[in-house]
Each structure stands twice: as structure tokens, then as C-alpha cells.
Design a protein around this motif. Structure first.
Motif, mmCIF file in Angstrom:
data_model
loop_
_atom_site.group_PDB
_atom_site.id
_atom_site.type_symbol
_atom_site.label_atom_id
_atom_site.label_comp_id
_atom_site.label_asym_id
_atom_site.label_seq_id
_atom_site.Cartn_x
_atom_site.Cartn_y
_atom_site.Cartn_z
ATOM 1 N N GLN A 192 7.500 5.979 50.315
ATOM 2 C CA GLN A 192 8.550 6.953 50.059
ATOM 3 C C GLN A 192 7.998 8.364 49.927
ATOM 4 O O GLN A 192 8.500 9.150 49.143
ATOM 5 C CB GLN A 192 9.332 6.574 48.802
ATOM 6 C CG GLN A 192 10.025 5.235 48.914
ATOM 7 C CD GLN A 192 11.154 5.250 49.913
ATOM 8 O OE1 GLN A 192 10.928 5.178 51.136
ATOM 9 N NE2 GLN A 192 12.367 5.366 49.452
ATOM 10 N N TYR A 225 8.694 17.207 38.419
ATOM 11 C CA TYR A 225 10.003 17.653 38.861
ATOM 12 C C TYR A 225 11.058 17.531 37.770
ATOM 13 O O TYR A 225 12.068 18.212 37.796
ATOM 14 C CB TYR A 225 10.424 16.840 40.093
ATOM 15 C CG TYR A 225 11.693 17.302 40.729
ATOM 16 C CD1 TYR A 225 11.721 18.492 41.459
ATOM 17 C CD2 TYR A 225 12.868 16.572 40.618
ATOM 18 C CE1 TYR A 225 12.886 18.926 42.051
ATOM 19 C CE2 TYR A 225 14.043 16.995 41.208
ATOM 20 C CZ TYR A 225 14.040 18.182 41.926
ATOM 21 O OH TYR A 225 15.197 18.612 42.513
ATOM 22 N N ASP A 226 10.818 16.662 36.778
ATOM 23 C CA ASP A 226 11.874 16.340 35.815
ATOM 24 C C ASP A 226 12.305 17.550 35.002
ATOM 25 O O ASP A 226 11.492 18.261 34.432
ATOM 26 C CB ASP A 226 11.400 15.231 34.887
ATOM 27 C CG ASP A 226 10.931 14.024 35.685
ATOM 28 O OD1 ASP A 226 11.320 13.942 36.867
ATOM 29 O OD2 ASP A 226 10.172 13.206 35.150
ATOM 30 N N LEU A 264 16.272 15.986 55.425
ATOM 31 C CA LEU A 264 16.516 15.079 54.299
ATOM 32 C C LEU A 264 16.372 13.628 54.740
ATOM 33 O O LEU A 264 15.819 12.807 54.019
ATOM 34 C CB LEU A 264 17.917 15.307 53.726
ATOM 35 C CG LEU A 264 18.009 16.248 52.540
ATOM 36 C CD1 LEU A 264 19.423 16.281 52.008
ATOM 37 C CD2 LEU A 264 17.045 15.832 51.437
ATOM 38 N N ASN A 267 12.643 11.804 55.132
ATOM 39 C CA ASN A 267 11.731 11.572 54.004
ATOM 40 C C ASN A 267 10.762 12.716 53.722
ATOM 41 O O ASN A 267 9.613 12.494 53.344
ATOM 42 C CB ASN A 267 10.904 10.313 54.248
ATOM 43 C CG ASN A 267 11.543 9.084 53.657
ATOM 44 O OD1 ASN A 267 12.733 9.110 53.315
ATOM 45 N ND2 ASN A 267 10.776 8.029 53.527
ATOM 46 N N ILE A 268 11.234 13.926 53.953
ATOM 47 C CA ILE A 268 10.454 15.109 53.641
ATOM 48 C C ILE A 268 10.097 15.130 52.155
ATOM 49 O O ILE A 268 10.897 14.751 51.320
ATOM 50 C CB ILE A 268 11.329 16.338 53.980
ATOM 51 C CG1 ILE A 268 11.489 16.475 55.473
ATOM 52 C CG2 ILE A 268 10.795 17.601 53.376
ATOM 53 C CD1 ILE A 268 10.238 16.721 56.178
ATOM 54 N N ASP A 269 8.878 15.573 51.828
ATOM 55 C CA ASP A 269 8.477 15.611 50.419
ATOM 56 C C ASP A 269 8.919 16.882 49.704
ATOM 57 O O ASP A 269 8.941 16.929 48.470
ATOM 58 C CB ASP A 269 6.948 15.488 50.297
ATOM 59 C CG ASP A 269 6.474 14.104 50.693
ATOM 60 O OD1 ASP A 269 7.317 13.194 50.787
ATOM 61 O OD2 ASP A 269 5.267 13.931 50.917
ATOM 62 N N ILE A 282 4.822 15.467 54.362
ATOM 63 C CA ILE A 282 5.355 16.520 55.228
ATOM 64 C C ILE A 282 6.238 17.449 54.408
ATOM 65 O O ILE A 282 7.036 17.005 53.581
ATOM 66 C CB ILE A 282 6.167 15.935 56.405
ATOM 67 C CG1 ILE A 282 5.259 15.109 57.316
ATOM 68 C CG2 ILE A 282 6.824 17.039 57.211
ATOM 69 C CD1 ILE A 282 5.978 14.513 58.500
ATOM 70 N N GLU A 333 20.577 17.081 44.570
ATOM 71 C CA GLU A 333 21.036 15.753 44.160
ATOM 72 C C GLU A 333 20.032 14.677 44.530
ATOM 73 O O GLU A 333 19.750 13.770 43.752
ATOM 74 C CB GLU A 333 22.378 15.428 44.834
ATOM 75 C CG GLU A 333 23.566 16.106 44.176
ATOM 76 C CD GLU A 333 24.758 16.157 45.129
ATOM 77 O OE1 GLU A 333 24.786 15.356 46.094
ATOM 78 O OE2 GLU A 333 25.642 17.007 44.918
ATOM 79 N N VAL A 334 19.533 14.774 45.738
ATOM 80 C CA VAL A 334 18.599 13.757 46.201
ATOM 81 C C VAL A 334 17.283 13.867 45.434
ATOM 82 O O VAL A 334 16.532 12.904 45.314
ATOM 83 C CB VAL A 334 18.362 13.904 47.719
ATOM 84 C CG1 VAL A 334 17.310 12.941 48.198
ATOM 85 C CG2 VAL A 334 19.665 13.672 48.461
ATOM 86 N N GLY A 335 17.029 15.037 44.893
ATOM 87 C CA GLY A 335 15.848 15.195 44.059
ATOM 88 C C GLY A 335 14.608 15.616 44.809
ATOM 89 O O GLY A 335 13.490 15.349 44.369
ATOM 90 N N VAL A 336 14.783 16.280 45.936
ATOM 91 C CA VAL A 336 13.627 16.795 46.662
ATOM 92 C C VAL A 336 13.379 18.238 46.222
ATOM 93 O O VAL A 336 14.309 19.041 46.209
ATOM 94 C CB VAL A 336 13.870 16.742 48.184
ATOM 95 C CG1 VAL A 336 12.679 17.296 48.938
ATOM 96 C CG2 VAL A 336 14.156 15.315 48.622
ATOM 97 N N ASN A 390 22.956 19.481 47.877
ATOM 98 C CA ASN A 390 22.649 18.140 48.346
ATOM 99 C C ASN A 390 21.165 17.808 48.176
ATOM 100 O O ASN A 390 20.794 16.718 47.745
ATOM 101 C CB ASN A 390 23.056 18.041 49.816
ATOM 102 C CG ASN A 390 23.274 16.613 50.242
ATOM 103 O OD1 ASN A 390 23.027 16.262 51.369
ATOM 104 N ND2 ASN A 390 23.729 15.766 49.329
#
Lengths: 338, 338
Positions: A61, A315-316, A116, A119-121, A65, A142-145, A139
DNA sequence: AGGGTTGTTTCAAACGTTTGCAACAAATAG
DNA sequence: CTATTTGTTGCAAACGTTTGAAACAACCCT
């Protein structure tokens, strides 16, 4: 017939062992018999085995990139930023995938969606001029990237950002024109839905105010491209021949103005002084060379990539960081009156 | 906490059905009960489901991504080419991932390897100046991924290519200088391991030969950057003040020469006429504007992408196609003597 | 009632890789 | 001589998706 990259399975079959053994042998796992290890490693080298990144990306996951979305790659400033990003990203083992929005909102949305689902980091983004809705950025959130904005941040999104001191840069450039005895300066301004447009305009205006210069209805012109400046200058000077200074929101526009001014047989800087913003490489190819504000593209790219790498660590519920690079006034002949 | 994109599995779980049913429902498979279909499609839309490209790429062994390797993105020519590639690629449902070699052989090899292990569907490449070994390209051939070279092809590899009429362009530019009464023209040439370097040099030399101009030991100078030209011009003119024309292998070099010439208080074009190659946007920002050969960057990118798309259709023992774009001499003031 | 068709759904394998756990043999310990 | 350890290898699941084949129920036909 189209072949394929050598896989762990291929190696496993050739040595009559299982894929898991091959996988462990390749990463020097202590459980594996030294002889087996050697066989596997030798064969892998010989067959030029390279791990399949797509499989790794799916499994772990993370893709290593970074997605970069910029308005237009042909602008020297943006390609400089990209170079800075690539340097830092590569050193950390990342690759970048570059998408252009061409200043179009729709293309920008499309790019975000495409990245998105790849699987871009992380994202590094500079907004399109025409973007006024931000669901696509939400968006990503939301996905958390993680996202880092540079130069043209989105104010509605909680994200790290790198900007330059647009206000100060514009203020300094304007002061410099005033010190060089310009009495009637116009500003070729960028779109006011972008912070850079607003901040540079305000820096300009505040310098005028401080020196108690009058602000006319024609003092601010919304004009931020080479071509537009070429058309605008003759019209403007016809009505207002008293104009003796131009400060443009970017170098292309400044150069467009310079060329048009020279076509009217006016001298730069003695008749009209000109300053730009970016310090693009065109600024020292013109005649006279262009005074401009260094926008530090390469450093901006490096900082953006570094911020992103940091954010990917933690990130949190973070507090967004804004890194502000200081600008530097590069004084050249287009503005210096003796 | 980092979330994740909605997957088919998520939808399946929520509706208490199997992933395969969801998959089929999403693509309107006739086997699926209309009511189930509707439920799935509604929920997918509501949850903003987007298929995971990495999983698809692994399964179908195609990524819908084209890898582009160029020397340096900050050169206007290359960013123009990229725009052309992106246009055609996007229209065909492909995305591009851009890597810079920075003119370094090692970086080029690294990029090829990285892209190969990312299931790239095809390559578009312009070789680095310093590349003299070609195993990495051979490797692409072995794996069976189609390649198109542009501008700087690799002669050792069987692959489609897009080039411009470098020879003709150089010949025409040189003839133009001769017609404008230049008696002593030097050529600032590119590296001779690249076809563009050789062809442009030969076009130049053949024009001189045809007009029975003498070729001196200083007629060819190997110099292809802005900075180098700035240093070279004063040295060269000191020893050979008789030089009255410069034809440079690219625009940056020509501009570097122009600026240095002007610093020596020589007039362009009356003392020395200058011509470049590329028709980069800097060519009409200089004073005087630069005569140059249009290298058709955007079209070149489009053609390269189109050739690649074609080749991806039919790869089996093909005959490589070479598309040659015709150049166009853009005559501006830097070379026209009245 | 047995066989066949139709409609709908699920199973399982595949893509390439990693990794916890099970499996097995051989060696050592008790 | 059994019990445990050690060394080495393989199995199976997982990541998200697609797809041929199997499964199952409900229906119709003879």
C-alpha cells in the motif's frame, strides 16, 4: 512476441524451489541455506531480476511515487520547481509523476482522481488559475494522502505549503522603482483568486501608499501573460503617456511589456522602467536585462518535497506548516536610472 | 489515521454480496439482477468508488502509463515536446510519467530500470549527451516494451523515432547567413555522439563547401550551452576578429553568443549575424530577435506519442518507422542585413 | 419425476511479492 | 530412545481486481 520481466516465480521454477525461498534468499534472510542463497542471488543477477514495483505497491500500500500537479510545465519557474522536487524525492528513494492542469479546473480534478487511484504516496500541487471549487482536494484529505501546496496554495484545505514572500517581494520591487524616480507606476497583476495575485498586488499598493503616490483607476491592470502585455502596452500608453514604470506579476509579462515599449521607440529604463517577478532565465537574456524578484523555484521544490516527506512520517491530526521563502530583488538594467 | 480508497470489497461487505458480483454490477454485466446492479452502482457513486489502478495494472499487465525520459525539463524545447506527448497520450487514455536524466548516463540507466519495473506500457526517450553505452536500451528491447526515440535517437536500437530534418535545417540557416553576406561563419556545434550534433554540423559544412567557403581550424567550435558561449565569444573574437557570422546548434547557445557579442560593442547583425536552432520562446524575446530553425517541439511530441500508440498495437517483429519532421527557417532581425 | 433451461450468485485462480506459520528432517539433549 | 531444538523450506494469505467455471434455485418441458 512480447516477453516479460523476470519474476521471482521464474527463478523459483528454474531452481526447483518455492517463490518464498527465493524472496527470502534475495533479501539475505538468515533462515536460508547459504548455498541456496548463493544460487538464487547469482541467477537473479544473471537474469537481471528487478522486483516488480506494481506488486509491491499493491501489497504494501505504498508506491514510492509522489504525484506532482502543476499548471504548465513550459513555464520555466515550474520546471525549476520540478527539478528541486525530483532531487529531494530521488534522494529519498521516491519517483515523481508529473501532471499538467493546463490551468484548467477540470483537468486538475481529473489528474487528482487518476493519481488517487494509482496509490500515490503524496501530492505536491500548485493550483490552476481557474480553480474555485475544492472538492477534489477535500477528497485527497478524506483518503488520507498527504498534500503539500507550493506557490499557489488552496486556502480551504488543511495542508502544508511553501510560498515566497510575495508581498515583500512586490513591495521591494516597487520601492526600487520609486527610488529610481518613477512617478507613475502601473502594476500588471495576476488573477485575484490566487494568493500570489493578491499578495503581489497588495505589496505594490502598500509601497505606493507609503510614499503617498496617487492610485489611479489604471494603476492596476489585470494582465499576466506575454501576449496580453504586448497588446496592452500600446493601448495603455496611448491614453496614459505619463506612465514611466511597470511592475509585472511575472517575468513573461514584464518581457512582453518591454518588447512592446521598445517597439514604441521608448527607452528602457530612461523613459519607462520595468521590473518583473520570478527571476526566470529569460530575465538575463533580454536587452536591457530585466530587474526581477527571485522566486527561488529550485529551493521551493526542495522544500515542498522535504515537507511532504516529513508529513508522510507523521500524518495524524497534524498542524499544517507553512514555509515562507524570502525573496530577493535582483537589480538589473531595466530599472536603474543613473 | 490514514484512511484508504473505497474498494470493491468494501462495497461487497456492505451489501452482503461477493466482490465478483460487485465487479460485474459495476460494468453492467447482463448476468446481474437489475436491482442488485442498482444497489451497487448507487453505493459506489455515493462512496466515490474508483477502481484501483495498481491492482488492474498487476492483473492485466498493462498500466496505461507511458514513461518519458528526457535530458532536462527546464529546456523549453523538451517541455514543449512533453506537452505534445501528453495531449496525444491523454486523449488515448494514457498518463505519462516523466524522468530527467540530467544529461547523465547513470541517471538514464536508473530511470529505465525504475520504469521497467513499474509495468510501463511504453517508452518515449531522448538520449542524454553522455550516453555511449546502450545495454539499458537493449534491456527494454528484451523485455519487449515498445520504445520511441525523439530528437536524439539511439542508433544501436531497433525502435521507431521522430526527428527533424537537422541537416536541412542547418544547411538552410547557413545558406541564409551566406546570402546575408557573411564571409566568415563559425558553427557552435553539439556533441558528436548525438545524431543532431553530427547532422547539424554536416548541414553547416556542406553549405560552406557548396559556396566554396574556406573551412578553418576554428570554423567548428564545440560549444552548446549559454554559459560556454558567453565565455567562448570574447576569446574567439580576440583571435579571429574577422568572424562575421555565428550559427549555433541551439537557441540558448545563440543567445549566449549574442549577449557576449553585444558586450564587446559589436552590432548584430551588421558586424556579426547570428542564427540558432529550436525556435524556443526566448528567440523572440532577445534584441534583436533571433533567427532560428523551428524544431517543432509540440508536433514532435505528438508524433512520438502517436508512433508509440501504433507500435503498442502491433509489436511483433516490426520494421522501425522513422518520422522526419520538416524544419522551417524563421528569419528574424539577428541575421538580416539590409 | 427426471432432465434441461434460465437467472443469479459465488468460488477460485491469476497478476508478483512478502511473511507468519506450519512442516519436515536432522541434530542434539535428557 | 523419545523429546526438543535447530536449520531449512514450503504453504497460504494478503493487497484489489477480473473472469471462466461451478453452484444453486426456480422454472418449464416432456
Amino acid at each position: 512476441m512480447r516477453g516479460h520481466q523476470v519474476t521471482i516465480k521464474d527463478i523459483a521454477k528454474m531452481l526447483h524451489i518455492s517463490p518464498s525461498t527465493v524472496s527470502r534468499a534475495l533479501k539475505d534472510h538468515p533462515d536460508i541455506n547459504p548455498q541456496t542463497k548463493k544460487n538464487v542471488q547469482d541467477l537473479a543477477k544473471q537474469m537481471n531480476y528487478k522486483p516488480n514495483k506494481v506488486a509491491l505497491s499493491l501489497l504494501q500500500q505504498e508506491s514510492k511515487i509522489i504525484g506532482v500537479i502543476i499548471p504548465e510545465i513550459i513555464h520555466h519557474f515550474f520546471s525549476t520547481v520540478i527539478s528541486g522536487i525530483e532531487k529531494v524525492a530521488n534522494d529519498a528513494g521516491y519517483h515523481i509523476i508529473i501532471c499538467q492542469s493546463n490551468e484548467s479546473y477540470l483537468k486538475e480534478v481529473e489528474n487528482v482522481q487518476a493519481l488517487l487511484s494509482s496509490n500515490i504516496d503524496g501530492f505536491i500541487i500548485s493550483m490552476a488559475k481557474t480553480t474555485t471549487r475544492f472538492e477534489h482536494f477535500k477528497n485527497i484529505e478524506e483518503v488520507g494522502v498527504p498534500v503539500v501546496f507550493f506557490d499557489r496554495p488552496c486556502e480551504e484545505i488543511k495542508a502544508d505549503r511553501v510560498i515566497v514572500e510575495d508581498y515583500n517581494g512586490a513591495y521591494n520591487a516597487t520601492m526600487h522603482l520609486i527610488e529610481n524616480k518613477c512617478k507613475n507606476i502601473v502594476h500588471f497583476a495576476g488573477p485575484q483568486n490566487l494568493a500570489i495575485g493578491i499578495d503581489r498586488r497588495n505589496g505594490f499598493l502598500d509601497a505606493l501608499k507609503e510614499k503617498r503616490y496617487p492610485i489611479h483607476d489604471y494603476t492596476i491592470q489585470y494582465c499576466d501573460t506575454f501576449k496580453h502585455a504586448q497588446h496592452l502596452i500600446p493601448e495603455l500608453l496611448l491614453v496614459h503617456p505619463e506612465i514611466d514604470g511597470v511592475f509585472a506579476v511575472n517575468d513573461e509579462t514584464a518581457v512582453g511589456a518591454m518588447i512592446a515599449i521598445k517597439k514604441l521607440n521608448k527607452q528602457i529604463p530612461s523613459d519607462i522602467a520595468v521590473a518583473g517577478f520570478t527571476n526566470s532565465f529569460i530575465s538575463y537574456m533580454t536587452d536591457p536585462e530585466l530587474t526581477t524578484v527571485d522566486q527561488k523555484g529550485y529551493e521551493m521544490g526542495q522544500s515542498a518535497a522535504q515537507l511532504l516527506l516529513n508529513r508522510m512520517q507523521s500524518y495524524d491530526d497534524f498542524e499544517p506548516v507553512t514555509k515562507t521563502l524570502n525573496t530577493e530583488l535582483i537589480i538589473r538594467k531595466s530599472s536603474v536610472r543613473i
